[in-house]
Design a protein around this motif. Structure first.
Motif, mmCIF file in Angstrom:
data_model
loop_
_atom_site.group_PDB
_atom_site.id
_atom_site.type_symbol
_atom_site.label_atom_id
_atom_site.label_comp_id
_atom_site.label_asym_id
_atom_site.label_seq_id
_atom_site.Cartn_x
_atom_site.Cartn_y
_atom_site.Cartn_z
ATOM 1 N N ALA A 355 -18.967 40.722 -11.268
ATOM 2 C CA ALA A 355 -20.222 40.746 -12.021
ATOM 3 C C ALA A 355 -21.421 40.781 -11.089
ATOM 4 O O ALA A 355 -22.432 41.434 -11.381
ATOM 5 C CB ALA A 355 -20.294 39.530 -12.942
ATOM 6 N N ASN A 356 -21.341 40.071 -9.969
ATOM 7 C CA ASN A 356 -22.442 40.104 -9.001
ATOM 8 C C ASN A 356 -22.633 41.511 -8.445
ATOM 9 O O ASN A 356 -23.758 41.993 -8.286
ATOM 10 C CB ASN A 356 -22.165 39.121 -7.858
ATOM 11 C CG ASN A 356 -22.102 37.686 -8.352
ATOM 12 O OD1 ASN A 356 -22.454 37.400 -9.490
ATOM 13 N ND2 ASN A 356 -21.640 36.799 -7.503
ATOM 14 N N SER A 401 -27.005 33.339 -18.216
ATOM 15 C CA SER A 401 -25.567 33.330 -17.977
ATOM 16 C C SER A 401 -25.137 32.263 -16.977
ATOM 17 O O SER A 401 -23.966 31.885 -16.941
ATOM 18 C CB SER A 401 -25.110 34.698 -17.476
ATOM 19 O OG SER A 401 -25.721 34.993 -16.234
ATOM 20 N N GLY A 402 -26.044 31.790 -16.156
ATOM 21 C CA GLY A 402 -25.673 30.831 -15.136
ATOM 22 C C GLY A 402 -25.219 31.484 -13.851
ATOM 23 O O GLY A 402 -25.119 30.827 -12.819
ATOM 24 N N ASN A 408 -21.354 35.088 -21.230
ATOM 25 C CA ASN A 408 -21.419 33.634 -21.298
ATOM 26 C C ASN A 408 -20.490 33.173 -22.394
ATOM 27 O O ASN A 408 -20.282 33.870 -23.398
ATOM 28 C CB ASN A 408 -22.857 33.170 -21.564
ATOM 29 C CG ASN A 408 -23.028 31.687 -21.308
ATOM 30 O OD1 ASN A 408 -22.757 30.855 -22.164
ATOM 31 N ND2 ASN A 408 -23.487 31.357 -20.102
ATOM 32 N N ALA A 409 -19.929 31.979 -22.202
ATOM 33 C CA ALA A 409 -18.994 31.454 -23.196
ATOM 34 C C ALA A 409 -19.687 31.071 -24.493
ATOM 35 O O ALA A 409 -19.078 31.109 -25.566
ATOM 36 C CB ALA A 409 -18.244 30.242 -22.622
ATOM 37 N N ASP A 410 -20.958 30.713 -24.428
ATOM 38 C CA ASP A 410 -21.696 30.353 -25.635
ATOM 39 C C ASP A 410 -21.911 31.597 -26.492
ATOM 40 O O ASP A 410 -22.415 32.611 -26.007
ATOM 41 C CB ASP A 410 -23.040 29.735 -25.253
ATOM 42 C CG ASP A 410 -23.824 29.316 -26.476
ATOM 43 O OD1 ASP A 410 -23.394 28.376 -27.162
ATOM 44 O OD2 ASP A 410 -24.856 29.967 -26.762
ATOM 45 N N VAL A 416 -27.156 37.485 -26.955
ATOM 46 C CA VAL A 416 -28.423 37.831 -26.290
ATOM 47 C C VAL A 416 -28.166 38.659 -25.050
ATOM 48 O O VAL A 416 -28.849 39.673 -24.793
ATOM 49 C CB VAL A 416 -29.204 36.547 -25.951
ATOM 50 C CG1 VAL A 416 -30.451 36.887 -25.149
ATOM 51 C CG2 VAL A 416 -29.589 35.800 -27.225
ATOM 52 N N LEU A 417 -27.187 38.272 -24.240
ATOM 53 C CA LEU A 417 -26.876 39.022 -23.016
ATOM 54 C C LEU A 417 -26.368 40.419 -23.339
ATOM 55 O O LEU A 417 -26.711 41.392 -22.657
ATOM 56 C CB LEU A 417 -25.850 38.256 -22.193
ATOM 57 C CG LEU A 417 -26.355 36.977 -21.525
ATOM 58 C CD1 LEU A 417 -25.195 36.171 -20.948
ATOM 59 C CD2 LEU A 417 -27.356 37.303 -20.421
ATOM 60 N N SER A 418 -25.545 40.527 -24.376
ATOM 61 C CA SER A 418 -25.064 41.852 -24.772
ATOM 62 C C SER A 418 -26.216 42.732 -25.247
ATOM 63 O O SER A 418 -26.254 43.932 -24.940
ATOM 64 C CB SER A 418 -24.019 41.716 -25.881
ATOM 65 O OG SER A 418 -23.597 42.978 -26.334
#
Length: 853
Positions: A355-356, A401-402, A408-410, A416-418
């Protein structure tokens, strides 16, 4: 009167002041109206782009939400006590040659008794749990991450004796590793050792009869060590038969060691980490980079050419270099990104920061998109706004996302990220599409640099929306294929990550879409150069025509056994060589010793037309001009050689117009043949089909335009008196690529394909028609109908006795066709029976008939 003059002057000055003031007010109002309209236009454009973007992102997120609400089902497990006593036929075949990728195809046919408890379930719809449970009991979970392809679910046939289920699947061997196709395993190791095994497993362990066949080319089975000993062994086929009444349990029925030849080993090696890196650096990347370098060299050459006094092509050359130079930098970036991708893919689980890497590549792609848009004359205010949007999205992601991933698991943060990821992909796609469209517009209309019309942004937004919807659909399609017989589950995770790595492929997988710009820039510079010069010298015209042929109709490169060959060099060399085989008509000398071209330059094209009309009016008798020409050359021949446009630029325009409709019809037919008839879409699809189709259609269109342009530019220097003869060097040069593609399998081994010959035949017909239409345009300019009948015009053209010529040519043509098809079909059985010759059993007596596509 004199006393009233000052007053009159004062009145006149006051009225002038008032008039000027009114004009100023009108100008200010007009300016204000123009500004208002411009602001309204900007507002409407922004609203349309934003509306399409919001609607697209919202629709995709709603689809993900509805998918997450689906309830998965669990396929009922098959009780070992209910395994059927079946009869199984397994055919495993490897088709390979020294040119193409090896393919493993397995056909598993299961004969089941009607008494089996799930035999009726096999007749249900393939999407039902009952059908999937029955098929999964027989073939296990066929879900796989590899690109296994099937035309259809296993068809079921009810016979009087049993129920027959047939599963056919295939897999292309592109890298070492283990592949499972039903009951067949194939393991390709790095050291060159290959092992194929047929296994008894899943619900077929109670089978009572096994018929197994393994087929492969002779070179693959040479020195094979089959276990156990086959019941029937041939050079290209091994067969086993097992009959038992006891359960076989899960065991290996047969194993065969395979020995692929060097060509296949190279193809497989290309799938390894080092093979992909070496193949990309040494072969694939240089071939595409050479395209940009060639165009840049041509632009530099064009800037140094002599033009008419006071004429310059600096503007068009600068525009062409402006859009071509960043693509060269872009290709350097592609090299680094692809090496990074290959390296991370090889390391696999050892690299936890995929991901990075994706987040860093997103930054690089966004930066390139902004720079590319700036070079394509997109407004600075738009770029500043998009820069802020890209930065905001890429900065917010780590906060939500951290880490640096769009996940993110939440559940709320995941949505939101999608949404942010989809929005970023949409904005980048819109910017790139708008840049490409605007660059093409400015290349041909350089005065429009300062404007970006409404239709451009609307079209770019619709293209971006269609690509996002297609990517979303492809993700669901691939997910369904991989999860066919597995426990069905919502595709929420897969759909949310649809665009996770899509920007990676924007650079590497879309190179030829971007390379359309240098090709179009070359055409724009060529048009500008020919309009600003009256020279007809052969050397510069040959340079331009050669480049157009290389960029357009020529096959740029072909891959054989893992090696990419620059075919365009052979195409250009053949064309230039054939252009020198015979002296062009205009280079012949008059009786006085002066070249015809010099005479035309002194007297002008109008004199040629006048003398040709005079020759036509006298039916070729008593023409003083004809007596000055070389033997067998008439004034009409000179008119044909000069061309309908009289100049290279004029001939270019006429040739392109003549090729438009024939090229459009032929190009559409060829694209349909390649993209729909000859392409299989039953397996997983990893690239955008819309982009592939648009790319193919665009290059097919440029092929005909560039071929006609090269023909028109060099028309006056081509050998031959008539158009169908003048086009022969172009046909022969371009035919190098298709002929090489057809001949290579027959020489090196492989399946014969007539697709390349079909394309060459189509090109020959269309270009010959263009040459003929060029000549007909000359006759129309000469108004030949006034001086001769239709039959006499045909005689003037040289086809007066066409019927006898066709009859004479049909005999050798028929003989050639008969010989070719006799060689392809092989000897006739009836002939061998009549001659009472025993067929040879040795390998030298075998007649191999390669299957066609």
């Amino acid at each position: 009167m004199a006393s009233n003059e000052p007053a009159a002057q004062v009145g006149w000055s006051r009225s002038a002041i008032v008039h000027n003031r009114n004009l100023a007010v009108d100008d200010w109002r007009a300016m204000g109206t123009g500004r208002t309209r411009a602001r309204a236009r900007i507002f409407i454009t922004a609203a349309v782009v934003a509306g399409i973007g919001v609607a697209t992102v919202w629709s995709l997120q709603c689809s993900i939400a509805s998918e997450s609400e689906k309830i998965g089902d669990t396929v009922t497990a098959c009780d070992p006590a209910n395994y059927p006593a079946a009869t199984i036929d397994v055919d495993a075949e490897i088709t390979a040659d020294r040119l193409s990728t090896p393919r493993l195809t397995t056909t598993t046919t299961v004969h089941l008794p009607h008494s089996w408890y799930a035999s009726n379930d096999l007749l249900d719809d393939p999407g039902t749990i009952a059908y999937r449970s029955a098929v999964r009991c027989l073939f296990g979970d066929l879900g796989t991450e590899t690109a296994v392809s099937r035309d259809q679910p296993p068809p079921v046939e009810m016979t009087t004796g049993d129920v027959v289920v047939t599963d056919t699947a295939w897999f292309d061997l592109t890298k070492p590793g283990k592949t499972t196709l039903g009951l067949v395993d194939l393991e390709a190791q790095d050291n060159g050792d290959w092992f194929l095994s047929v296994n008894s497993r899943w619900g077929l362990t109670q089978a009572t009869t096994w018929n197994i066949t393994v087929a492969a080319p002779d070179s693959w089975l040479a020195g094979a060590s089959p276990w156990p000993e086959p019941a029937n062994a041939k050079s290209d086929r091994l067969s086993w038969y097992f009959g038992t009444t006891a359960p076989m349990a899960e065991t290996t029925m047969t194993t065969v060691s395979l020995h692929p030849p060097a060509g296949s080993e190279i193809i497989i090696w290309e799938g390894t980490t080092w093979g992909r890196i070496v193949g990309w650096i040494l072969f694939d990347w240089p071939q595409t980079t050479a395209f940009s370098v060639l165009v840049l060299l041509f632009i530099r050459w064009a800037r140094k050419q002599r033009l008419n006094p006071g004429e310059r092509i600096t503007d068009s050359a600068n525009n062409a270099r402006r859009v071509t130079l960043p693509l060269l930098v872009f290709q350097l970036a592609v090299l680094g990104i692809d090496i990074t991708w290959i390296t991370l893919d090889a390391l696999g689980q050892q690299v936890p920061d995929w991901a990075n890497a994706a987040w860093a590549v997103d930054i690089a792609v966004c930066t390139f998109a902004l720079l590319f848009a700036w070079r394509c004359w997109i407004r600075g205010s738009v770029l500043l706004l998009l820069t802020a949007g890209f930065a905001a999205i890429l900065v917010v992601v780590p906060l939500l996302s951290g880490d640096l991933a769009f996940e993110n698991a939440d559940p709320v943060r995941a949505v939101v990220l999608s949404t942010l990821e989809t929005s970023l992909t949409f904005l980048v796609t819109v910017l790139v599409a708008a840049s490409l469209l605007n660059a093409v517009r400015v290349l041909f209309h350089s005065l429009r640099k300062a404007t970006t019309p409404f239709w451009l942004w609307a079209s770019a937004s619709l293209v971006a929306a269609s690509l996002l919807f297609e990517g979303f659909w492809l993700t669901g399609h691939n997910f369904d294929l991989q999860q066919w017989l597995a426990d069905s589950a919502p595709a929420t995770g897969a759909l949310q990550s649809t665009f996770r790595y899509s920007l990676w492929g924007l650079l590497s997988d879309r190179q030829w879409i971007f390379l359309l710009l240098p090709a179009i820039a070359t055409l724009a510079v060529t048009r500008d150069y020919l309009r600003r010069t009256t020279t007809s010298e052969r050397k510069p015209l040959m340079t331009i025509a050669s480049l157009l042929i290389a960029l357009g109709p020529a096959v740029w490169y072909s891959s054989y056994a893992g090696f990419s060959l620059p075919v365009w060099i052979a195409v250009v060399a053949t064309f230039r060589l054939l252009c020198n085989t015979k002296t062009p008509v205009l280079d012949l000398k008059l009786v006085s010793g002066e070249p015809i071209r010099s005479w035309v330059a002194r007297h002008g094209p109008a004199a040629v037309e006048t003398h040709a009309k005079a020759w036509l009016s006298r039916r070729g008798r008593g023409s003083a001009t004809a007596q000055l020409l070389p033997r067998r050359v008439t004034p009409v021949d000179v008119a044909f050689a000069l061309g309908p446009g009289k100049t290279p630029h004029g001939n270019l325009k006429v040739a392109v117009r003549a090729a438009l409709w024939p090229g459009a019809v032929a190009g559409f037919a060829l694209c349909f043949l390649r993209d729909f008839v000859r392409t299989d879409y039953s397996g997983t699809i990893n690239q955008s089909l819309v982009v592939l189709w648009l790319q193919d259609l665009s290059w097919e269109s440029l092929k005909w335009i560039f071929a006609a342009a090269a023909l028109g530019i060099l028309w006056q220097h081509l050998p031959g008196k008539r158009g169908p003869v003048k086009v022969l060097p172009l046909i022969a040069g371009v035919g190098v690529g298709p002929l090489l593609a057809f001949a290579a399998p027959s020489v090196l081994g492989g399946d014969l394909s007539f697709d390349s010959l079909i394309e060459l035949a189509t090109f020959t017909v269309v270009i010959t028609l263009v040459g003929w239409r060029m000549d007909m345009r000359v006759l129309r300019n000469l108004d030949s109908q006034r001086y001769s009948t239709w039959k006499e015009s045909l005689a003037i053209y040289g086809v007066g006795n066409m019927s006898s010529r066709i009859t004479t040519s049909l005999a050798p043509l028929t003989a050639v066709v008969t010989i070719v098809f006799t060689l392809i079909a092989g000897p006739d059985t009836a002939t061998k029976t009549e001659s009472k010759q025993e067929p040879s059993t040795g390998s030298s007596g075998q007649v191999l008939i390669p299957p066609g596509h």
